[in-house]
Design a protein around this motif. Structure first.
Motif, PDB file in Angstrom:
ATOM      1  N   LEU A 211       0.962  -1.122   0.368  1.00  0.00           N
ATOM      2  CA  LEU A 211       0.021   0.175   0.154  1.00  0.00           C
ATOM      3  C   LEU A 211       0.777   1.935  -0.563  1.00  0.00           C
ATOM      4  CD1 LEU A 211      -2.791   1.330  -0.094  1.00  0.00           C
ATOM      5  CD2 LEU A 211      -2.270   1.015   2.730  1.00  0.00           C
ATOM      6  N   SER A 212       0.944   2.221  -0.869  1.00  0.00           N
ATOM      7  CA  SER A 212       1.650   3.086  -0.831  1.00  0.00           C
ATOM      8  C   SER A 212       0.496   4.901  -0.503  1.00  0.00           C
ATOM      9  CB  SER A 212       2.263   3.519  -2.356  1.00  0.00           C
ATOM     10  OG  SER A 212       3.022   2.883  -3.172  1.00  0.00           O
ATOM     11  N   VAL A 225      -1.494   2.091  -6.260  1.00  0.00           N
ATOM     12  CA  VAL A 225      -1.579   2.656  -4.851  1.00  0.00           C
ATOM     13  C   VAL A 225      -1.454   1.829  -3.819  1.00  0.00           C
ATOM     14  CG1 VAL A 225      -3.580   3.737  -3.679  1.00  0.00           C
ATOM     15  CG2 VAL A 225      -3.184   4.371  -5.281  1.00  0.00           C
ATOM     16  N   ALA A 226      -2.193   0.130  -4.724  1.00  0.00           N
ATOM     17  CA  ALA A 226      -2.181  -0.775  -3.847  1.00  0.00           C
ATOM     18  C   ALA A 226      -2.428  -2.464  -4.118  1.00  0.00           C
ATOM     19  CB  ALA A 226      -3.343  -1.049  -2.914  1.00  0.00           C
ATOM     20  N   VAL A 227      -1.864  -3.055  -3.951  1.00  0.00           N
ATOM     21  CA  VAL A 227      -1.545  -4.190  -4.587  1.00  0.00           C
ATOM     22  C   VAL A 227      -2.573  -5.188  -3.770  1.00  0.00           C
ATOM     23  CG1 VAL A 227      -0.350  -6.333  -5.553  1.00  0.00           C
ATOM     24  CG2 VAL A 227       0.530  -4.037  -6.412  1.00  0.00           C
ATOM     25  N   LEU A 228      -3.293  -5.962  -3.911  1.00  0.00           N
ATOM     26  CA  LEU A 228      -4.447  -6.847  -3.381  1.00  0.00           C
ATOM     27  C   LEU A 228      -4.203  -8.404  -3.179  1.00  0.00           C
ATOM     28  CD1 LEU A 228      -6.868  -4.703  -3.185  1.00  0.00           C
ATOM     29  CD2 LEU A 228      -4.881  -4.219  -1.199  1.00  0.00           C
ATOM     30  N   ASN A 229      -4.426  -9.852  -2.758  1.00  0.00           N
ATOM     31  CA  ASN A 229      -4.317 -10.369  -3.173  1.00  0.00           C
ATOM     32  C   ASN A 229      -5.513 -11.374  -2.827  1.00  0.00           C
ATOM     33  OD1 ASN A 229      -3.645 -13.595  -4.235  1.00  0.00           O
ATOM     34  ND2 ASN A 229      -3.892 -13.674  -1.657  1.00  0.00           N
ATOM     35  N   VAL A 263      -4.952  -4.563  -8.582  1.00  0.00           N
ATOM     36  CA  VAL A 263      -3.881  -3.365  -8.447  1.00  0.00           C
ATOM     37  C   VAL A 263      -5.080  -2.625  -8.201  1.00  0.00           C
ATOM     38  CG1 VAL A 263      -2.726  -2.540  -9.816  1.00  0.00           C
ATOM     39  CG2 VAL A 263      -2.212  -5.210  -9.857  1.00  0.00           C
ATOM     40  N   LEU A 264      -4.924  -1.477  -7.298  1.00  0.00           N
ATOM     41  CA  LEU A 264      -5.355  -0.512  -7.554  1.00  0.00           C
ATOM     42  C   LEU A 264      -4.732   0.604  -7.325  1.00  0.00           C
ATOM     43  CD1 LEU A 264      -6.844  -0.244  -4.126  1.00  0.00           C
ATOM     44  CD2 LEU A 264      -8.340  -1.383  -5.866  1.00  0.00           C
ATOM     45  N   VAL A 265      -4.811   1.613  -9.091  1.00  0.00           N
ATOM     46  CA  VAL A 265      -4.366   2.585  -9.328  1.00  0.00           C
ATOM     47  C   VAL A 265      -5.451   3.711  -9.798  1.00  0.00           C
ATOM     48  CG1 VAL A 265      -3.423   1.228 -10.854  1.00  0.00           C
ATOM     49  CG2 VAL A 265      -5.311   1.944 -11.865  1.00  0.00           C
ATOM     50  N   ILE A 298      -9.938   0.336   3.979  1.00  0.00           N
ATOM     51  CA  ILE A 298      -8.633   1.218   3.202  1.00  0.00           C
ATOM     52  C   ILE A 298      -8.540   2.368   2.805  1.00  0.00           C
ATOM     53  CG2 ILE A 298      -6.678   1.322   1.344  1.00  0.00           C
ATOM     54  CD1 ILE A 298      -7.362  -1.235  -0.476  1.00  0.00           C
ATOM     55  N   ARG A 299      -7.091   2.989   3.479  1.00  0.00           N
ATOM     56  CA  ARG A 299      -7.358   4.922   4.446  1.00  0.00           C
ATOM     57  C   ARG A 299      -6.062   5.178   3.449  1.00  0.00           C
ATOM     58  NH1 ARG A 299      -8.613   8.576   8.265  1.00  0.00           N
ATOM     59  NH2 ARG A 299      -7.669  10.172   8.020  1.00  0.00           N
ATOM     60  N   VAL A 300      -6.041   5.290   2.293  1.00  0.00           N
ATOM     61  CA  VAL A 300      -5.413   6.523   1.536  1.00  0.00           C
ATOM     62  C   VAL A 300      -5.451   7.929   1.842  1.00  0.00           C
ATOM     63  CG1 VAL A 300      -4.152   7.533  -0.585  1.00  0.00           C
ATOM     64  CG2 VAL A 300      -5.409   5.076  -0.389  1.00  0.00           C
ATOM     65  N   THR A 301      -3.927   8.167   2.095  1.00  0.00           N
ATOM     66  CA  THR A 301      -3.324   9.757   2.889  1.00  0.00           C
ATOM     67  C   THR A 301      -3.141  10.244   1.199  1.00  0.00           C
ATOM     68  OG1 THR A 301      -3.597   9.015   4.823  1.00  0.00           O
ATOM     69  CG2 THR A 301      -2.436  11.047   4.184  1.00  0.00           C
TER      70      THR A 301
END
Length: 350
Positions: A211-212, A225-229, A263-265, A298-301
């Motif tokens: 998670l970036s 932004v994030a890679v999930l399985n 993948v979250l972009v 998921i929280r993205v700042t």
């Protein structure tokens, strides 16, 4: 006579009496034609003749349990005279037949949520012998201990029951070796194959691999932004997972070629001054009926970028100043604000 009696065995059947003498007396015996016995005439020291049955071929109680033969005694007169005796030969059982299962291989299917105590199936064997030689008891042959923990067999009926809960994700099939033993110790075996059927008993599992966060607000669209399985240990449609995002986050899901990685972009540009962070929920649902769902929050700042210029509170200030105002006098105070934060939001005047 026991069916295991070897060919060549002899059995005396007594002496016929004839009151005549000489050639008119008893001369011999004849036996009705049959597939097992012949008759031989024996003579004692006093000259009397008696008959002996001789076994020519092995008996089989399962084919013929008894034989009814006619024995005839003949004299030498003219015309000859005869007497008859009926021979009833009962063939007694020997344990010469092992149990025979109705099937060499049995198959059963059980849902993994089948409760312990449930019947799996019945195996059945028969024995052509009689009495205790035909009395069958059932048990397991050489079978792994972990299988014996799951199943039991009723010794008298051959009913196999489930002892412990099943788990498709742990073991998808079992092979049991069942034996049938008769009262004489002869044993036969059959195989029982138990297939475990999947039940939709597992939630999809979401694992955040990376998670970036924070993400710079000037990051370009398409930034990862994030890679999930996403994994569901069930099979078939029960393990086929679809994902969706809820919330107002400017992100989108891109599936990997295998389908298990998501993948979250960035789907659109960020603006920290509009939203300093984004809360989103990833929902994964399987294809079962009813479907089961797993979630991940998921929280993205958003990290500030210096994308805002200072803005004065007024675009123009008009000041009237007497010409004799002393040097150093405050004429007017101007203010400017910057929407950025930190150093980017600190304003200097010149």
């Amino acid at each position: 006579i026991n069916e295991f009696t070897s060919p060549g065995a002899r059995f005396a059947v007594g002496v016929a009496e004839d009151a005549d003498v000489g050639s008119n007396s008893l001369q011999g015996y004849e036996l009705e034609t049959n597939g097992y016995f012949a008759v031989e005439v024996k003579e004692t020291q006093d000259g009397s003749k008696f008959a002996e049955l001789v076994l020519r071929r092995t008996l089989d109680r399962e084919r013929e349990q008894s034989l009814h033969l006619l024995l005839t005694a003949l004299d030498g007169g003219d015309p000859p005279r005869s007497g008859t005796a009926q021979l009833w030969i009962n063939v007694t059982d020997a344990n010469d037949n092992p149990p025979v299962f109705a099937q060499d291989r049995y198959r059963a299917s059980l849902r993994e949520d089948t409760p312990p105590g449930s019947t799996v199936l019945n195996v059945s064997a028969s024995d052509a012998d009689a009495g205790t030689n035909a009395r069958i008891t059932y048990g397991f042959g050489e079978t792994p201990a972990e299988v014996l923990q799951k199943f039991a067999v009723e010794t008298q009926t051959g009913t196999i029951t489930l002892k412990e809960p099943l788990d498709f994700e742990d073991t998808q099939s079992y092979t049991l070796l069942v034996e049938a033993k008769d009262g004489g110790g002869l044993v036969s075996h059959c195989k029982v194959e138990v297939e475990v059927l999947d039940v939709n008993d597992n939630l999809p599992e979401i694992t955040i691999l990376s998670l970036s966060s924070p993400v710079p607000e000037d990051a370009p669209v398409g930034t990862v932004v994030a890679v999930l399985n996403v994994d569901d240990p069930d099979s078939g449609e029960n393990g086929q997972v679809s994902c969706e995002l809820s919330g107002e986050a400017p992100l989108s899901i891109v599936a990997s070629s295998g389908g298990s990685y998501k993948v979250l972009v960035l789907a659109k540009a960020l603006d920290r001054e509009e939203a300093a962070f984004h809360e989103l929920v990833l929902r994964a649902s399987d294809g079962g009926d009813p479907a089961r769902t797993g979630t991940a929050r998921i929280r993205v700042t958003v990290l500030d970028a210096n994308d805002n210029a200072p803005v004065f509170s007024q675009a123009e200030y008009t000041v009237r100043v007497p010409e004799d105002v002393p040097v150093g006098s405050v004429l007017v105070t101007v203010t400017a604000m910057d929407a950025d934060e930190g150093l980017y939001g600190q304003v200097k005047y010149s």
